[in-house]
Design a protein around this motif. Structure first.
Motif, short mmCIF file in Angstrom:
data_model
loop_
_atom_site.label_atom_id
_atom_site.label_comp_id
_atom_site.label_asym_id
_atom_site.label_seq_id
_atom_site.Cartn_x
_atom_site.Cartn_y
_atom_site.Cartn_z
N LEU A 1 -77.60 -27.65 -35.80
CA LEU A 1 -77.25 -28.49 -34.53
C LEU A 1 -76.44 -27.96 -33.30
CD1 LEU A 1 -76.61 -32.34 -35.09
CD2 LEU A 1 -78.46 -31.41 -34.15
N ARG A 2 -75.69 -26.76 -34.05
CA ARG A 2 -74.98 -25.93 -32.91
C ARG A 2 -75.88 -25.44 -31.95
NH1 ARG A 2 -71.43 -23.70 -37.79
NH2 ARG A 2 -69.74 -25.39 -37.76
N ASP A 3 -77.26 -24.99 -32.46
CA ASP A 3 -78.41 -24.41 -31.47
C ASP A 3 -79.00 -25.72 -30.74
OD1 ASP A 3 -79.22 -22.47 -29.87
OD2 ASP A 3 -81.19 -22.47 -31.42
N ALA A 4 -78.80 -26.78 -30.85
CA ALA A 4 -79.44 -27.97 -30.23
C ALA A 4 -79.32 -27.97 -28.83
CB ALA A 4 -79.08 -29.44 -30.97
N THR A 5 -80.49 -28.41 -28.15
CA THR A 5 -80.30 -28.63 -26.76
C THR A 5 -79.35 -29.56 -26.45
OG1 THR A 5 -82.60 -28.05 -26.83
CG2 THR A 5 -81.52 -28.98 -24.52
N PHE A 6 -78.55 -29.66 -25.47
CA PHE A 6 -77.55 -30.65 -24.95
C PHE A 6 -78.12 -31.50 -24.02
CE2 PHE A 6 -74.56 -32.51 -22.40
CZ PHE A 6 -73.66 -33.23 -23.29
N ARG B 1 -81.67 -23.09 -22.16
CA ARG B 1 -81.14 -24.35 -22.62
C ARG B 1 -79.83 -24.59 -22.60
NH1 ARG B 1 -81.75 -25.66 -27.86
NH2 ARG B 1 -81.69 -23.55 -28.39
N VAL B 2 -79.21 -25.61 -22.33
CA VAL B 2 -77.69 -26.12 -22.41
C VAL B 2 -77.69 -26.59 -24.19
CG1 VAL B 2 -75.82 -27.77 -22.06
CG2 VAL B 2 -77.33 -26.88 -20.41
N THR B 3 -76.63 -25.72 -24.76
CA THR B 3 -76.77 -26.07 -26.22
C THR B 3 -75.45 -26.61 -26.66
OG1 THR B 3 -75.64 -24.02 -26.59
CG2 THR B 3 -77.96 -24.09 -26.64
N LEU B 4 -75.66 -27.54 -27.79
CA LEU B 4 -74.41 -28.09 -28.22
C LEU B 4 -73.39 -27.19 -28.15
CD1 LEU B 4 -73.31 -31.04 -28.98
CD2 LEU B 4 -73.91 -30.08 -31.45
N LEU C 1 -79.21 -35.30 -28.22
CA LEU C 1 -79.43 -33.66 -28.27
C LEU C 1 -81.00 -33.78 -28.58
CD1 LEU C 1 -76.53 -32.82 -30.85
CD2 LEU C 1 -76.59 -32.94 -28.24
#
Lengths: 383, 383
Positions: free
Chosen positions: A296-301, B276-279, A230
């Motif tokens: 982290l929920r808004d982290a970039t995957f 962004r792709v997000t978690l 991520l």
């Protein structure tokens, strides 16, 4: 002395580098490219006092290997001029509920009893120490001597350092078979044949599939691990920033890199040799990571990865020669601790192979403990 | 007649193809490569009787466009000799609880009232119709005339067909500005300038950012959608196979392709231009997909994608010329229905631009309905 190392994961690469640097002529064979097995999905956490329990051989090996890490990384960096991502910024093991806090308290007690530094944290102290933690974290244990290493950069440095010392890497090699003799061992690939003074089998989960003539396979099974890659969400203004250290929860661990990369590991799955990233693996890790560090929920995957960890029936590494075939040495079964244990494994193997010095830990890690290799068993079954 | 089309997503490509095939000289400008906006994350579902409600203009447009789809795909396939993934195998809208079943019953009633075929299914009938469904699915409504199309193959065929008719595609183009005149319009890119009889702005979520001199921006906002690309798990023996049609639940829809590819869409997020792709996007879709079709939990995770859907304040498409600048035609605001509405949009725009024939639906879709474009407003604000 010519040594053939079968396997170029973190363990094979470390063994090859140590042997080559200490003067052996080393050929490394891999069925893939270096670092594509379990190493590929490793988060690189160096945490013997979280992974191992009091009084166990794994704890002894882990603490020995961690003590080697600073010089291991420094030496590789100097020899190769490569940057190796590495930080001894500690691990923060957290409990999300009362039961977890109780277990964490027990860890704290035995760590204190053996004199390992570990700081108990709760409430406002914990919030200010790691503001990104979920508000419902009950308690945490900070182990300042732990750390993490970037596994891909480490393997790249190991293979380069080994090459600088004359080692050669050949991949992909298919269908390796080892034929032990009294004074040497042969390795047969499909269209090539190598004669070596010693063969080191460091093929991770595939170690049991390397045929060694006259010897039963080492009982290694693959344990699948999935990992998420991520990127910490950009935080304009005063929002919560990247954690400063590894955060270790009940259902996942999170490794924040200074550049904002974040690794979230890892599932532990009995899935045979099925090397797929699955929807449920991704979901489980995403869920656990968001519970631990809500930002982290808004982290970039970015990506999901998978690796197969090599596990022995007793969970301990399998390192050492076969009694029946002393020119064949195995180095596998490192399960979740291959990266941590790579330096000590490399030293143990090189001491044995080059100097005939037998590390006492080999008594524990010997492949002969499974009762395989000591007698030839014919396994021909009706088809 | 020379037409410049700004935007090479599904709508821009369809408009360009229709215009070029009907004789216009067409230049298509895109800030990216074709199909990289909302189209990139579209699952390609063709389902007007699920997406739109009774008696709405969107339902009228959707049913008109769906009626064009067979010939649209057939023509493109014939012209380009390309395979376009397309199936009219229906959609199965499912309810996981009593409240959902009640809402589904209401849909069934109004569909019956307007004579649209839709089959109500429960219990054993439903299990045998779609064995992969979760056991707790209460009821389902099968709409046999619905279907899906492979958006990437469709855009590839549209751009190729347009090129065969002489259209040119230029990308990436930065900072487009449109200058309308009475008899024509100019398009200025950074280092190029085009003079066209008509300019079509089909820039999706970015349509409001294309400066049109003297005209206020069309009030289009991006609505983020994330999509998962999976592979149905291999099922040795008699295990549950791939669903035979689109399955549409409350929290996600699943498009199974005959080759085992599975698309799971889509989040609906107000996230501005954050692509962004997000978690959490991945987690939400993974969770919903596993609840709908439990076998999907073991699906191979291949990739996650993201797109920004262009949405107008009233949720309807924005198609038509500006009253103040009749040489500038917009075709955007298709929100979740760009793929479905592409054929009818292309026909409406081409009829207007080439033949001066004004489709009655333009009264509803006109950009003038927002009160922009009809007067020049100076928006200079103190900085």
């Amino acid at each position: 002395m010519h040594v053939v190392v079968v396997g170029a994961g973190i363990v094979g690469a470390a063994v090859a580098e140590e042997l080559a640097r200490r003067g052996a002529t080393v050929t490394v064979l891999d069925m893939r490219s270096p670092g594509r097995g379990a190493s590929h999905a490793s988060a690189g956490i160096l945490a013997p006092h979280t992974e191992a329990h009091e009084g166990t051989p794994l704890l002894d090996l882990g603490t020995r290997s961690l003590a080697l890490y600073d010089s291991f990384v420094a030496r590789l960096g100097e020899r190769t001029r490569r940057a190796i991502d590495y930080a001894r910024s500690g691990t923060l093991e957290v409990a999300l509920d009362a039961a977890g806090a109780s277990a964490l308290g027990a860890s704290r007690a035995w760590l204190a009893a053996i004199g390992v530094p570990a700081e108990w944290m709760t409430g406002a102290d914990l919030r200010s120490f790691e503001p990104a933690l979920a508000p419902d974290v009950e308690a945490a244990l900070f182990k300042p001597h732990h750390g993490w290493v970037g596994v891909q950069s480490l393997i790249a440095a190991l293979t380069e350092s080994a090459r600088l010392a004359g080692a050669t890497f050949e991949s992909p090699i298919a269908a390796v078979e080892v034929v032990p003799h009294t004074t040497h061992a042969d390795v047969r690939a499909v269209d090539r044949r190598y004669t070596a003074d010693t063969v080191v089998v460091a093929a991770g989960s595939w170690s049991g599939q390397i045929r060694i003539a006259g010897i039963d396979p080492v009982p290694i099974r693959p344990v699948r691990g999935q990992l998420l890659h991520l990127e910490w969400p950009a935080t304009p203004g005063a929002a919560i920033g990247l954690p400063s250290r590894v955060v270790w929860g009940a259902d996942c661990y999170v490794v924040p890199w200074p550049d904002g990369s974040v690794l979230v590991g890892a599932t532990v799955e009995e899935a045979g040799f099925d090397e797929r990233v699955t929807l449920d693996g991704v979901r489980t890790l995403a869920d656990a990571a968001g519970r631990l560090l809500p930002r982290l929920r808004d982290a970039t995957f970015l990506a999901a990865r998978v690796g197969l960890r090599p596990a022995a029936p007793d969970g301990l590494p399998v390192i050492g020669p076969f009694g029946e075939a002393p020119r064949v040495v195995v180095a596998t079964g490192h399960y979740r601790n291959g990266v941590l244990l790579a330096p000590v494994t490399a030293v143990m193997v090189a001491d044995l192979v080059l100097d005939g010095r037998r590390d006492p830990a080999l008594d524990v890690t010997t492949p002969d403990r499974f009762g395989v290799g000591s007698t030839r068993k014919n396994r021909e079954e009706p088809s």
